[in-house]
Design a protein around this motif. Structure first.
Motif, PDB file in Angstrom:
ATOM      1  N   PRO A   1      -7.485   7.684   0.238  1.00 12.84           N
ATOM      2  CA  PRO A   1      -6.285   8.535   0.299  1.00 12.84           C
ATOM      3  C   PRO A   1      -5.034   7.730  -0.057  1.00 12.84           C
ATOM      4  CG  PRO A   1      -7.656   8.822   2.257  1.00 12.84           C
ATOM      5  CD  PRO A   1      -8.171   7.626   1.544  1.00 12.84           C
ATOM      6  N   LEU A   2      -4.323   8.176  -1.088  1.00 13.36           N
ATOM      7  CA  LEU A   2      -3.095   7.533  -1.510  1.00 13.36           C
ATOM      8  C   LEU A   2      -2.000   8.576  -1.637  1.00 13.36           C
ATOM      9  CD1 LEU A   2      -4.447   5.250  -4.417  1.00 13.36           C
ATOM     10  CD2 LEU A   2      -3.929   4.559  -2.063  1.00 13.36           C
ATOM     11  N   ALA A   3      -0.777   8.181  -1.323  1.00 12.92           N
ATOM     12  CA  ALA A   3       0.359   9.093  -1.451  1.00 12.92           C
ATOM     13  C   ALA A   3       1.596   8.281  -1.764  1.00 12.92           C
ATOM     14  CB  ALA A   3       0.561   9.902  -0.173  1.00 12.92           C
ATOM     15  N   ALA A   4       2.578   8.952  -2.362  1.00 17.49           N
ATOM     16  CA  ALA A   4       3.852   8.297  -2.630  1.00 17.49           C
ATOM     17  C   ALA A   4       4.529   7.971  -1.299  1.00 17.49           C
ATOM     18  CB  ALA A   4       4.735   9.178  -3.496  1.00 17.49           C
ATOM     19  N   ARG A   5       5.431   7.059  -1.329  1.00 13.22           N
ATOM     20  CA  ARG A   5       6.111   6.619  -0.112  1.00 13.22           C
ATOM     21  C   ARG A   5       6.824   7.780   0.572  1.00 13.22           C
ATOM     22  NH1 ARG A   5       9.642   1.179   0.539  1.00 13.22           N
ATOM     23  NH2 ARG A   5      10.422   1.500   2.644  1.00 13.22           N
ATOM     24  N   ARG A   6       6.618   7.904   1.868  1.00 14.94           N
ATOM     25  CA  ARG A   6       7.277   8.955   2.627  1.00 14.94           C
ATOM     26  C   ARG A   6       8.626   8.477   3.122  1.00 14.94           C
ATOM     27  NH1 ARG A   6       3.427  12.791   5.929  1.00 14.94           N
ATOM     28  NH2 ARG A   6       5.481  13.346   6.692  1.00 14.94           N
ATOM     29  N   PRO A   7       9.626   9.373   3.143  1.00 15.56           N
ATOM     30  CA  PRO A   7      10.961   8.977   3.625  1.00 15.56           C
ATOM     31  C   PRO A   7      10.939   8.702   5.124  1.00 15.56           C
ATOM     32  CG  PRO A   7      10.861  11.337   3.220  1.00 15.56           C
ATOM     33  CD  PRO A   7       9.578  10.761   2.710  1.00 15.56           C
TER      34      PRO A   7
ATOM     35  N   GLU B   1       3.720  -1.654  -5.675  1.00 16.27           N
ATOM     36  CA  GLU B   1       4.721  -0.743  -5.124  1.00 16.27           C
ATOM     37  C   GLU B   1       4.254  -0.272  -3.754  1.00 16.27           C
ATOM     38  OE1 GLU B   1       6.052   3.695  -6.299  1.00 16.27           O
ATOM     39  OE2 GLU B   1       6.651   2.174  -7.757  1.00 16.27           O
ATOM     40  N   VAL B   2       5.208  -0.149  -2.845  1.00 16.93           N
ATOM     41  CA  VAL B   2       4.895   0.329  -1.504  1.00 16.93           C
ATOM     42  C   VAL B   2       4.505   1.809  -1.585  1.00 16.93           C
ATOM     43  CG1 VAL B   2       5.777   0.710   0.827  1.00 16.93           C
ATOM     44  CG2 VAL B   2       6.448  -1.341  -0.464  1.00 16.93           C
ATOM     45  N   ALA B   3       3.436   2.152  -0.892  1.00 15.40           N
ATOM     46  CA  ALA B   3       2.934   3.531  -0.894  1.00 15.40           C
ATOM     47  C   ALA B   3       2.253   3.790   0.440  1.00 15.40           C
ATOM     48  CB  ALA B   3       1.953   3.740  -2.048  1.00 15.40           C
ATOM     49  N   LEU B   4       1.805   5.018   0.608  1.00 12.18           N
ATOM     50  CA  LEU B   4       1.016   5.365   1.783  1.00 12.18           C
ATOM     51  C   LEU B   4      -0.451   5.197   1.415  1.00 12.18           C
ATOM     52  CD1 LEU B   4       2.039   6.360   4.560  1.00 12.18           C
ATOM     53  CD2 LEU B   4       1.410   8.676   3.867  1.00 12.18           C
TER      54      LEU B   4
ATOM     55  N   VAL C   1       0.956  14.671  -2.862  1.00 13.26           N
ATOM     56  CA  VAL C   1       1.911  13.627  -3.216  1.00 13.26           C
ATOM     57  C   VAL C   1       2.501  13.001  -1.960  1.00 13.26           C
ATOM     58  CG1 VAL C   1       4.187  13.220  -4.240  1.00 13.26           C
ATOM     59  CG2 VAL C   1       2.476  14.558  -5.490  1.00 13.26           C
ATOM     60  N   ARG C   2       2.832  13.819  -0.965  1.00 16.89           N
ATOM     61  CA  ARG C   2       3.431  13.313   0.270  1.00 16.89           C
ATOM     62  C   ARG C   2       2.401  12.663   1.182  1.00 16.89           C
ATOM     63  NH1 ARG C   2       7.336  18.486   1.821  1.00 16.89           N
ATOM     64  NH2 ARG C   2       8.870  18.170   0.166  1.00 16.89           N
ATOM     65  N   GLY C   3       1.167  13.181   1.179  1.00 20.26           N
ATOM     66  CA  GLY C   3       0.135  12.629   2.026  1.00 20.26           C
ATOM     67  C   GLY C   3       0.366  12.911   3.506  1.00 20.26           C
ATOM     68  N   VAL C   4      -0.499  12.358   4.317  1.00 19.35           N
ATOM     69  CA  VAL C   4      -0.410  12.524   5.768  1.00 19.35           C
ATOM     70  C   VAL C   4      -0.344  11.141   6.396  1.00 19.35           C
ATOM     71  CG1 VAL C   4      -1.520  13.405   7.843  1.00 19.35           C
ATOM     72  CG2 VAL C   4      -1.694  14.692   5.694  1.00 19.35           C
ATOM     73  N   ALA C   5       0.756  10.834   7.043  1.00 20.98           N
ATOM     74  CA  ALA C   5       0.913   9.534   7.693  1.00 20.98           C
ATOM     75  C   ALA C   5       0.235   9.535   9.053  1.00 20.98           C
ATOM     76  CB  ALA C   5       2.390   9.195   7.840  1.00 20.98           C
ATOM     77  N   THR C   6      -0.452   8.447   9.351  1.00 22.23           N
ATOM     78  CA  THR C   6      -1.075   8.298  10.665  1.00 22.23           C
ATOM     79  C   THR C   6      -0.199   7.467  11.601  1.00 22.23           C
ATOM     80  OG1 THR C   6      -2.315   6.371   9.876  1.00 22.23           O
ATOM     81  CG2 THR C   6      -3.399   8.512   9.725  1.00 22.23           C
ATOM     82  N   VAL C   7       0.965   7.037  11.081  1.00 19.88           N
ATOM     83  CA  VAL C   7       1.955   6.310  11.879  1.00 19.88           C
ATOM     84  C   VAL C   7       3.210   7.165  11.895  1.00 19.88           C
ATOM     85  CG1 VAL C   7       3.248   4.167  12.153  1.00 19.88           C
ATOM     86  CG2 VAL C   7       0.986   4.132  11.085  1.00 19.88           C
ATOM     87  N   ASP C   8       3.795   7.371  13.054  1.00 17.95           N
ATOM     88  CA  ASP C   8       4.915   8.297  13.169  1.00 17.95           C
ATOM     89  C   ASP C   8       6.232   7.596  13.503  1.00 17.95           C
ATOM     90  OD1 ASP C   8       3.291  10.558  12.744  1.00 17.95           O
ATOM     91  OD2 ASP C   8       2.672  10.555  14.847  1.00 17.95           O
ATOM     92  N   GLY C   9       7.313   8.326  13.221  1.00 18.79           N
ATOM     93  CA  GLY C   9       8.649   7.978  13.698  1.00 18.79           C
ATOM     94  C   GLY C   9       9.092   6.566  13.425  1.00 18.79           C
ATOM     95  N   ALA C  10       9.596   5.928  14.477  1.00 20.40           N
ATOM     96  CA  ALA C  10      10.156   4.590  14.346  1.00 20.40           C
ATOM     97  C   ALA C  10       9.109   3.580  13.896  1.00 20.40           C
ATOM     98  CB  ALA C  10      10.775   4.151  15.674  1.00 20.40           C
TER      99      ALA C  10
ATOM    100  N   GLU D   1       9.366   0.973  10.815  1.00 18.45           N
ATOM    101  CA  GLU D   1       9.176  -0.458  11.042  1.00 18.45           C
ATOM    102  C   GLU D   1       8.096  -1.010  10.118  1.00 18.45           C
ATOM    103  OE1 GLU D   1       8.079  -3.528  14.687  1.00 18.45           O
ATOM    104  OE2 GLU D   1       7.152  -1.540  14.610  1.00 18.45           O
ATOM    105  N   HIS D   2       6.988  -0.265   9.991  1.00 20.70           N
ATOM    106  CA  HIS D   2       5.889  -0.730   9.147  1.00 20.70           C
ATOM    107  C   HIS D   2       6.320  -0.809   7.687  1.00 20.70           C
ATOM    108  CE1 HIS D   2       2.324   0.157  12.056  1.00 20.70           C
ATOM    109  NE2 HIS D   2       3.344  -0.426  12.662  1.00 20.70           N
ATOM    110  N   TYR D   3       7.086   0.189   7.228  1.00 19.56           N
ATOM    111  CA  TYR D   3       7.597   0.127   5.867  1.00 19.56           C
ATOM    112  C   TYR D   3       8.470  -1.114   5.673  1.00 19.56           C
ATOM    113  CZ  TYR D   3       6.108   4.649   3.909  1.00 19.56           C
ATOM    114  OH  TYR D   3       5.380   5.683   3.388  1.00 19.56           O
TER     115      TYR D   3
END
Length: 293
Positions: A287-293, A240-243, A161-170, A174-176
């Motif tokens: 690969p799809l995941a719900a939006r990460r905080p 909807e915005v997602a990963l 559900v959380r997935g793995v983001a390939t973009v980190d931190g700030a 910004e991308h969101y």
């Protein structure tokens, strides 16, 4: 009031809660209502003598019914919702009545898409524990596993559900922000904002499943892409915005049924590439995941 009527009244007091549990497990309001009704028939036969926590017990009864339905669904297979026609997407309520569209919005359409990719046991364990705080000791008999195994099922589901983001931190934040602005502008037909978030040389690529025959598969330039985006505002309204593939993107999922995904490339605060994926085969492996905080 006789015993049957009294039990029915007590059950009805919990119906909305049970419907919400079933909807998150099944992703369909009709199926959720069927599950709650099947649970009532079981409860009516068994009675509630000795039950101290009625709400918790009813939740597990509904969960067992949902698990059976998910297993049957998985065995027989279901039609793909990937090729939803525009006439359906244009309806204000999506592909289901307005009540279901509102419920899907409250749950999160991206979450429903990801939940649909879990195994039945993973989905039940995750929904019960993470969304309704049911202890693993109570989940274990529902899924027919030990408490330890039930915890592992929920953990695996949580990771997906959380997935793995390939973009980190700030950069991720910004991308969101860019994707949020793009989706809001697409929904409202806000040409000025679209032009601000799109790079001048942006490229929109789309597969044949997402556009009518004869339509351009590639569109280049901010104004051309922005004008086209306004035309497809009805699709943005169920987006909807997602990963998406590890990066902030968009899923088009009316009432949680996946129609398409937008894989976005963002550089220096602007979208440089939009890839619209609607091919059912590609969506299955994306690969799809719900939006990460």
């Amino acid at each position: 009031m006789n015993g049957h009527e009294g039990l029915a009244t007590r059950f009805e007091a919990h119906r909305d809660h049970l419907r919400g549990v079933a909807y998150r497990m099944l992703g369909s309001l009709d199926d959720a209502d069927d599950a709650v009704q099947a649970a009532w028939l079981r409860v009516d036969r068994a009675g509630v003598d000795g039950v101290e926590n009625l709400a918790g017990w009813l939740t597990t009864v509904v969960a067992r019914v949902c698990l059976d339905m998910l297993r049957i669904r998985r065995t027989r297979g279901e039609e793909s919702f990937s090729s939803i026609p525009d006439a359906v997407l244009e309806r204000s309520g999506g592909i289901e009545p307005e009540q279901e569209a509102v419920l899907a919005e409250s749950v999160g359409q991206a979450l429903l898409v990801v939940l649909d990719r879990l195994t039945p046991a993973e989905r039940v364990a995750f929904v019960l524990h993470d969304l309704f705080a049911v202890p693993f000791a109570e989940i274990a008999p529902v899924v027919g596993r030990s408490s330890v195994t039930s915890k592992k099922l929920a953990s695996r589901a949580r990771q997906r559900v959380r997935g793995v983001a390939t973009v980190d931190g700030a950069d991720l934040a910004e991308h969101y922000g860019v994707v949020d602005a793009f989706l809001a502008a697409a929904r409202g037909g806000d040409l000025d904002t679209l032009l601000r978030v799109l790079a001048p040389d942006v490229v929109r690529q789309v597969d044949r499943f997402a556009v009518p025959d004869g339509a351009d598969h590639d569109v280049r330039g901010a104004r051309a892409v922005a004008e086209e985006t306004r035309v497809f505002a009805h699709r943005a309204r169920v987006g909807e915005v997602a990963l998406v593939d590890g990066r902030p993107g968009i899923v088009i999922a009316p009432s949680g049924r996946l129609f398409a995904a937008l894989r976005l490339t963002i550089e220096t605060g602007r979208i440089t590439r939009i890839e619209v994926i609607a091919d059912p085969t590609r969506l299955t492996g994306l690969p799809l995941a719900a939006r990460r905080p």
